[in-house]
Design a protein around this motif. Structure first.
Motif, mmCIF file in Angstrom:
data_model
loop_
_atom_site.group_PDB
_atom_site.id
_atom_site.type_symbol
_atom_site.label_atom_id
_atom_site.label_comp_id
_atom_site.label_asym_id
_atom_site.label_seq_id
_atom_site.Cartn_x
_atom_site.Cartn_y
_atom_site.Cartn_z
ATOM 1 N N GLY A 130 -3.031 -4.958 1.270
ATOM 2 C CA GLY A 130 -3.144 -3.523 1.465
ATOM 3 C C GLY A 130 -1.881 -2.795 1.032
ATOM 4 N N ARG A 131 -0.733 -3.346 1.378
ATOM 5 C CA ARG A 131 0.542 -2.746 0.976
ATOM 6 C C ARG A 131 0.652 -2.695 -0.551
ATOM 7 N NH1 ARG A 131 5.060 -2.274 4.069
ATOM 8 N NH2 ARG A 131 6.348 -3.003 2.332
ATOM 9 N N ASP A 132 0.249 -3.768 -1.208
ATOM 10 C CA ASP A 132 0.315 -3.807 -2.665
ATOM 11 C C ASP A 132 -0.580 -2.742 -3.290
ATOM 12 O OD1 ASP A 132 2.143 -5.872 -2.630
ATOM 13 O OD2 ASP A 132 0.650 -7.450 -3.008
ATOM 14 N N ALA A 133 -1.776 -2.587 -2.733
ATOM 15 C CA ALA A 133 -2.704 -1.579 -3.265
ATOM 16 C C ALA A 133 -2.132 -0.175 -3.100
ATOM 17 C CB ALA A 133 -4.055 -1.693 -2.565
ATOM 18 N N ILE A 134 -1.521 0.082 -1.956
ATOM 19 C CA ILE A 134 -0.926 1.405 -1.702
ATOM 20 C C ILE A 134 0.266 1.629 -2.623
ATOM 21 C CG2 ILE A 134 0.270 2.811 0.019
ATOM 22 C CD1 ILE A 134 -1.457 1.187 2.128
ATOM 23 N N ARG A 135 1.075 0.607 -2.812
ATOM 24 C CA ARG A 135 2.235 0.726 -3.701
ATOM 25 C C ARG A 135 1.795 1.070 -5.121
ATOM 26 N NH1 ARG A 135 3.940 -3.997 -3.143
ATOM 27 N NH2 ARG A 135 5.615 -3.750 -1.619
ATOM 28 N N ARG A 136 0.774 0.377 -5.612
ATOM 29 C CA ARG A 136 0.271 0.646 -6.965
ATOM 30 C C ARG A 136 -0.308 2.052 -7.069
ATOM 31 N NH1 ARG A 136 -1.891 -4.563 -6.212
ATOM 32 N NH2 ARG A 136 -3.979 -3.666 -5.939
ATOM 33 N N SER A 137 -1.029 2.465 -6.042
ATOM 34 C CA SER A 137 -1.645 3.781 -6.060
ATOM 35 C C SER A 137 -0.598 4.889 -6.084
ATOM 36 C CB SER A 137 -2.551 3.939 -4.826
ATOM 37 O OG SER A 137 -3.188 5.187 -4.808
ATOM 38 N N LEU A 138 0.458 4.729 -5.296
ATOM 39 C CA LEU A 138 1.529 5.727 -5.277
ATOM 40 C C LEU A 138 2.275 5.754 -6.611
ATOM 41 C CD1 LEU A 138 2.931 5.088 -1.684
ATOM 42 C CD2 LEU A 138 1.634 7.098 -2.429
ATOM 43 N N ALA A 139 2.497 4.577 -7.181
ATOM 44 C CA ALA A 139 3.174 4.519 -8.480
ATOM 45 C C ALA A 139 2.350 5.224 -9.560
ATOM 46 C CB ALA A 139 3.443 3.068 -8.867
#
Length: 271
Positions: free
Chosen positions: A39-48
Motif C-alpha cells: 500500500g505504501r508503494d502504491a501511494i508513493r508512486r501515485s504521489l510521484a
C-alpha cells in the motif's frame, strides 16, 4: 488533522493519496506488514505521478506524513476500503471505533447497506463515504446516511470531502445508493446488448461517450472496476431490488473464465 485509511488496495491507496495531498496526516492500516508495504508503494508512486503532472510541489514531503503504525487515538476520520463484506467491514470499523473514540467512521462501500454495517457499532458515527476510481482524479464523493447517524458527523464528512477538493452528493441509505444503482443498470444493459449482438463493445462505448458525454463507456468502466466486482454488486441489487438487475449470462461466463477486466488483461476489451 489526522485520518486513518483501512485497506491499502486500489481504493484505499487513492483515498490516502487525496488525504495526504490535502494536508492531513494519514495512518494506513493493513492486515499484515507485506500488504502495508504494498500500500505504501502504491501511494508513493501515485504521489510521484501527481508531482510529474504538476499537481504536487513535493511528493516526498507529502509522503512523509504517511505512517503504518498504531491507529492514533486523536484521529478525526476513519475510512475503510476493505472488500465488500459486511462482517469484515464491521470488524475493522469496530476495531477503529475503540481506538479512535472521536472519529467519524466511514465506509467506502459502493452498494452495501450502511445501516447493516452500523449495526453493533456506535451507529451515530457510521456513514458511507463512497469515493470513485481513480480517487485522485474523480471529483465525486457520495455521502450515504442512515437513520441512526448524527447529522453533525455527516457535516464533518462533507467538510473532509470538500477539503480534499471533492464535490459531495448526499444519498439516503438504500440498495446501490444513487451512483451504483444507475451505473450498474446501464452497465448490465450494455452487456446484454453485446450478448444479443446489437453492437460491439467498442461501438456501445463510443455511443455513450459521444452521444451522452460520458468520460468513458459503460463497458470500459466495467473492465476498470472489475467484472467480478460488478457481478457481485449486480447480484446484490438483484436480490434487493428485483430481476431488472439480474446479471447477464455473458457477464457470469466471463467471470468464470477469469476475464475480469483490466486487472486480468482481458474483459470486454484487451488491456
Amino acid at each position: 488533522m489526522k485520518a486513518v485509511v483501512i485497506g491499502g488496495g486500489t481504493m484505499g491507496a487513492g483515498i490516502a493519496h487525496v488525504l495526504l495531498a490535502s494536508g492531513h496526516d494519514v495512518t494506513l492500516s493493513e492486515a499484515d506488514a507485506d500488504r502495508a508495504e504494498q500500500g505504501r508503494d502504491a501511494i508513493r508512486r501515485s504521489l510521484a505521478k501527481a508531482q510529474e503532472k504538476g499537481k504536487l510541489a513535493d511528493a516526498d514531503a507529502v509522503f512523509a506524513r504517511l505512517s503504518t503504525g498504531d491507529l492514533p487515538e486523536d484521529a478525526e476520520l476513519v475510512v475503510e476500503a476493505v472488500p465488500e463484506n459486511v462482517p469484515l467491514k464491521q470488524k475493522v470499523l469496530g476495531f477503529a471505533a475503540e481506538r479512535c473514540p472521536n472519529a467519524v467512521l466511514a465506509s467506502n462501500t459502493s452498494s452495501l447497506s450502511i445501516a447493516e454495517i452500523a449495526a453493533g457499532l456506535p451507529g451515530e458515527r457510521v456513514l458511507g463515504m463512497h469515493f470513485f476510481n481513480p480517487v485522485p482524479v474523480q471529483q465525486l464523493v457520495e455521502l450515504v446516511h442512515h437513520e441512526g447517524v448524527d447529522p453533525a458527523n455527516v457535516a464533518k464528512a462533507r467538510a473532509w470531502s470538500e477539503q480534499m477538493g471533492k464535490t459531495v452528493i448526499e444519498v439516503r441509505d438504500s440498495p446501490g445508493f444513487a451512483t451504483s444503482r444507475l451505473g450498474v443498470a446501464v452497465g448490465m444493459e450494455a452487456i446484454r446488448m453485446v450478448e444479443e449482438g446489437v453492437a460491439s463493445a467498442a461501438d456501445i462505448d463510443t455511443g455513450m461517450k459521444l452521444g451522452y458525454r460520458w468520460p468513458m463507456g459503460p463497458l470500459e468502466l466495467t473492465d476498470l472496476v472489475g467484472l467480478d466486482v460488478r457481478l457481485a454488486i449486480a447480484e446484490h441489487l438483484a436480490g434487493e431490488l428485483g430481476p431488472r438487475f439480474e446479471p447477464p449470462r455473458l457477464l457470469r461466463d466471463k467471470v468464470a473464465r477469469g476475464e475480469l477486466g483490466k486487472k486480468s488483461g482481458q474483459g470486454f476489451f484487451t488491456w
